[in-house]
Design a protein around this motif. Structure first.
Motif, mmCIF file in Angstrom:
data_model
loop_
_atom_site.group_PDB
_atom_site.id
_atom_site.type_symbol
_atom_site.label_atom_id
_atom_site.label_comp_id
_atom_site.label_asym_id
_atom_site.label_seq_id
_atom_site.Cartn_x
_atom_site.Cartn_y
_atom_site.Cartn_z
ATOM 1 N N LEU A 194 0.793 -0.955 -0.098
ATOM 2 C CA LEU A 194 0.010 -0.106 0.071
ATOM 3 C C LEU A 194 0.936 1.333 -0.061
ATOM 4 C CD1 LEU A 194 -2.851 1.409 0.423
ATOM 5 C CD2 LEU A 194 -2.577 1.363 2.739
ATOM 6 N N VAL A 195 0.768 1.990 -1.174
ATOM 7 C CA VAL A 195 1.472 3.405 -1.180
ATOM 8 C C VAL A 195 0.570 4.547 -0.823
ATOM 9 C CG1 VAL A 195 3.124 4.862 -2.348
ATOM 10 C CG2 VAL A 195 3.208 2.308 -2.692
ATOM 11 N N CYS A 196 0.758 5.376 0.108
ATOM 12 C CA CYS A 196 -0.133 6.613 0.343
ATOM 13 C C CYS A 196 0.684 7.649 -0.252
ATOM 14 C CB CYS A 196 -0.150 6.692 1.709
ATOM 15 S SG CYS A 196 -1.156 5.391 2.411
ATOM 16 N N HIS A 197 0.241 8.256 -1.213
ATOM 17 C CA HIS A 197 0.931 9.325 -2.100
ATOM 18 C C HIS A 197 0.384 10.657 -1.440
ATOM 19 C CE1 HIS A 197 2.816 7.047 -5.134
ATOM 20 N NE2 HIS A 197 1.991 6.466 -5.197
ATOM 21 N N HIS A 198 1.362 11.652 -1.215
ATOM 22 C CA HIS A 198 0.967 12.698 -0.714
ATOM 23 C C HIS A 198 0.166 13.520 -1.791
ATOM 24 C CE1 HIS A 198 2.380 16.981 1.139
ATOM 25 N NE2 HIS A 198 1.514 16.273 1.833
ATOM 26 N N ALA A 199 -0.928 13.893 -1.268
ATOM 27 C CA ALA A 199 -1.910 14.846 -2.182
ATOM 28 C C ALA A 199 -2.669 15.683 -1.289
ATOM 29 C CB ALA A 199 -2.859 13.827 -2.929
ATOM 30 N N PRO A 200 -1.859 17.015 -0.871
ATOM 31 C CA PRO A 200 -2.442 17.934 0.035
ATOM 32 C C PRO A 200 -3.699 18.647 -0.545
ATOM 33 C CG PRO A 200 -0.131 18.582 -0.873
ATOM 34 C CD PRO A 200 -0.414 17.327 -1.347
ATOM 35 N N ASP A 201 -3.680 18.828 -1.869
ATOM 36 C CA ASP A 201 -4.779 19.414 -2.541
ATOM 37 C C ASP A 201 -6.051 18.448 -2.839
ATOM 38 O OD1 ASP A 201 -3.337 21.607 -2.360
ATOM 39 O OD2 ASP A 201 -2.220 21.122 -4.107
ATOM 40 N N GLU A 202 -6.046 17.035 -2.476
ATOM 41 C CA GLU A 202 -6.918 16.267 -2.618
ATOM 42 C C GLU A 202 -8.308 16.432 -1.851
ATOM 43 O OE1 GLU A 202 -8.767 12.528 -4.183
ATOM 44 O OE2 GLU A 202 -6.762 13.431 -4.667
ATOM 45 N N PRO A 203 -9.204 16.980 -2.775
ATOM 46 C CA PRO A 203 -10.485 17.624 -1.879
ATOM 47 C C PRO A 203 -11.020 16.521 -0.801
ATOM 48 C CG PRO A 203 -11.131 16.693 -4.044
ATOM 49 C CD PRO A 203 -9.601 16.842 -3.795
ATOM 50 N N ALA A 204 -11.224 16.998 0.400
ATOM 51 C CA ALA A 204 -11.910 16.300 1.528
ATOM 52 C C ALA A 204 -13.394 16.024 1.067
ATOM 53 C CB ALA A 204 -11.926 17.033 2.903
ATOM 54 N N VAL A 205 -13.481 14.699 1.393
ATOM 55 C CA VAL A 205 -15.010 14.163 0.861
ATOM 56 C C VAL A 205 -16.001 14.340 2.303
ATOM 57 C CG1 VAL A 205 -16.587 12.184 0.315
ATOM 58 C CG2 VAL A 205 -14.247 12.455 -0.745
ATOM 59 N N ASP A 206 -16.941 15.053 2.358
ATOM 60 C CA ASP A 206 -17.797 15.195 3.619
ATOM 61 C C ASP A 206 -18.404 13.980 3.928
ATOM 62 O OD1 ASP A 206 -17.001 17.884 4.004
ATOM 63 O OD2 ASP A 206 -18.703 18.606 2.947
ATOM 64 N N ARG A 207 -18.955 13.283 2.863
ATOM 65 C CA ARG A 207 -19.754 11.938 2.977
ATOM 66 C C ARG A 207 -19.088 11.102 1.961
ATOM 67 N NH1 ARG A 207 -26.132 14.532 3.855
ATOM 68 N NH2 ARG A 207 -25.258 15.487 5.902
ATOM 69 N N PRO A 208 -18.145 10.399 2.487
ATOM 70 C CA PRO A 208 -17.714 9.401 1.502
ATOM 71 C C PRO A 208 -18.525 8.281 1.256
ATOM 72 C CG PRO A 208 -16.451 9.306 3.385
ATOM 73 C CD PRO A 208 -17.434 10.374 3.660
ATOM 74 N N HIS A 209 -18.679 7.754 0.126
ATOM 75 C CA HIS A 209 -19.417 6.281 -0.454
ATOM 76 C C HIS A 209 -18.412 5.182 -0.418
ATOM 77 C CE1 HIS A 209 -23.103 9.083 -0.937
ATOM 78 N NE2 HIS A 209 -22.141 9.737 -1.576
ATOM 79 N N LEU A 210 -19.081 3.953 -0.113
ATOM 80 C CA LEU A 210 -18.282 2.892 -0.126
ATOM 81 C C LEU A 210 -18.103 2.534 -1.621
ATOM 82 C CD1 LEU A 210 -16.797 0.705 1.276
ATOM 83 C CD2 LEU A 210 -19.035 -0.386 1.661
ATOM 84 N N TYR A 211 -19.284 2.826 -2.228
ATOM 85 C CA TYR A 211 -19.120 2.447 -3.954
ATOM 86 C C TYR A 211 -18.967 3.633 -4.620
ATOM 87 C CZ TYR A 211 -20.770 -1.800 -1.472
ATOM 88 O OH TYR A 211 -20.906 -2.829 -0.918
ATOM 89 N N PRO A 212 -18.086 4.015 -5.488
ATOM 90 C CA PRO A 212 -17.334 2.515 -6.002
ATOM 91 C C PRO A 212 -15.927 2.473 -5.545
ATOM 92 C CG PRO A 212 -17.259 4.536 -7.364
ATOM 93 C CD PRO A 212 -18.011 4.869 -6.415
ATOM 94 N N ARG A 213 -15.548 3.350 -4.654
ATOM 95 C CA ARG A 213 -13.925 3.323 -4.637
ATOM 96 C C ARG A 213 -13.766 2.960 -3.041
ATOM 97 N NH1 ARG A 213 -10.214 8.502 -5.150
ATOM 98 N NH2 ARG A 213 -10.350 8.654 -2.780
ATOM 99 N N HIS A 214 -13.247 1.731 -2.944
ATOM 100 C CA HIS A 214 -12.532 1.410 -1.471
ATOM 101 C C HIS A 214 -11.631 0.183 -1.843
ATOM 102 C CE1 HIS A 214 -16.105 -1.278 -2.253
ATOM 103 N NE2 HIS A 214 -15.401 -2.397 -1.496
ATOM 104 N N PHE A 215 -10.939 -0.284 -0.897
ATOM 105 C CA PHE A 215 -10.165 -1.439 -0.805
ATOM 106 C C PHE A 215 -10.120 -1.973 0.534
ATOM 107 C CE2 PHE A 215 -7.406 2.028 0.607
ATOM 108 C CZ PHE A 215 -6.523 1.428 1.586
ATOM 109 N N GLY A 216 -9.461 -3.282 0.641
ATOM 110 C CA GLY A 216 -9.334 -3.705 2.015
ATOM 111 C C GLY A 216 -8.586 -5.442 1.769
ATOM 112 N N VAL A 217 -9.327 -6.100 2.814
ATOM 113 C CA VAL A 217 -8.730 -7.473 2.831
ATOM 114 C C VAL A 217 -9.995 -8.350 3.060
ATOM 115 C CG1 VAL A 217 -7.453 -9.057 4.214
ATOM 116 C CG2 VAL A 217 -6.669 -6.863 3.518
ATOM 117 N N THR A 218 -10.078 -9.362 2.418
ATOM 118 C CA THR A 218 -11.133 -10.524 2.648
ATOM 119 C C THR A 218 -10.254 -11.474 3.279
ATOM 120 O OG1 THR A 218 -12.507 -10.043 0.659
ATOM 121 C CG2 THR A 218 -12.771 -11.966 1.551
#
Length: 134
Positions: A49-73
Motif C-alpha cells: 500500500l502506497v499513500c501518495h502525498h496529495a495535500p490538495d485532494e478534496p476532502a469528501v464530507d460524506r464518502p461513499h463505499l461504492y465505487p471506491r474502496h479497498f481492503g482485505v477478505t
C-alpha cells in the motif's frame, strides 16, 4: 499467473503523510516499508500500500463505499476477529460497524468498513463459506 509470494500494489491519496503513517502503522499495525517526502509505503496485510502525498485532494464530507474502496477478505474468521479486537482496542475510526450481509445465503459474510485520515474507505470481510471469496 500470480505467485503467492507476489504482492498486489494499491495506491491511494493522502493529504497528510504523518496522519497516514499513524493510521496504517500505529493503529492498524501495518509495517512501514519505506518513507519518502512524497509517499509512504506499508506492508498492508501482505500487499503493498502506497499513500501518495496529495495535500490538495478534496476532502469528501460524506464518502461513499461504492465505487471506491479497498481492503482485505480474510479466509480465517479468527483473523477477522483479531482485526475487530484491534480496532476496538486502538479506537480506529469506523465508517460502518460490523454487519452481516446476505445472511442465510451462500454469500453470507461479515464486513467492517474503516476510514483513514484522508477519507479513503477500507473494507474488511470474512465469508462464512470461503469458496465465496471471489
Amino acid at each position: 499467473m500470480r505467485n503467492p509470494a507476489d504482492a498486489c500494489h494499491i495506491a491511494v491519496p493522502a493529504r497528510d503523510l504523518d496522519a497516514a503513517a499513524h493510521f496504517y502503522n500505529t493503529l492498524l499495525g501495518c509495517p512501514l516499508a519505506r518513507r519518502r517526502d512524497d509517499r509512504v509505503t506499508f506492508d498492508f496485510f501482505g500487499d503493498q500500500l502506497v499513500c501518495h502525498h496529495a495535500p490538495d485532494e478534496p476532502a469528501v464530507d460524506r464518502p461513499h463505499l461504492y465505487p471506491r474502496h479497498f481492503g482485505v477478505t480474510f479466509r480465517s474468521r479468527a483473523d477477522f476477529d483479531a482485526l475487530l479486537r484491534l480496532v476496538a482496542l486502538r479506537e480506529v475510526p469506523v465508517f460502518r460497524e460490523t454487519t452481516t450481509r446476505f445472511a442465510g445465503t451462500a454469500e453470507e459474510h461479515s464486513t467492517l468498513v474503516l476510514t483513514d485520515p484522508s477519507g479513503n474507505l477500507l473494507e474488511f470481510k470474512h465469508y462464512t463459506d470461503a469458496r465465496m471469496m471471489y
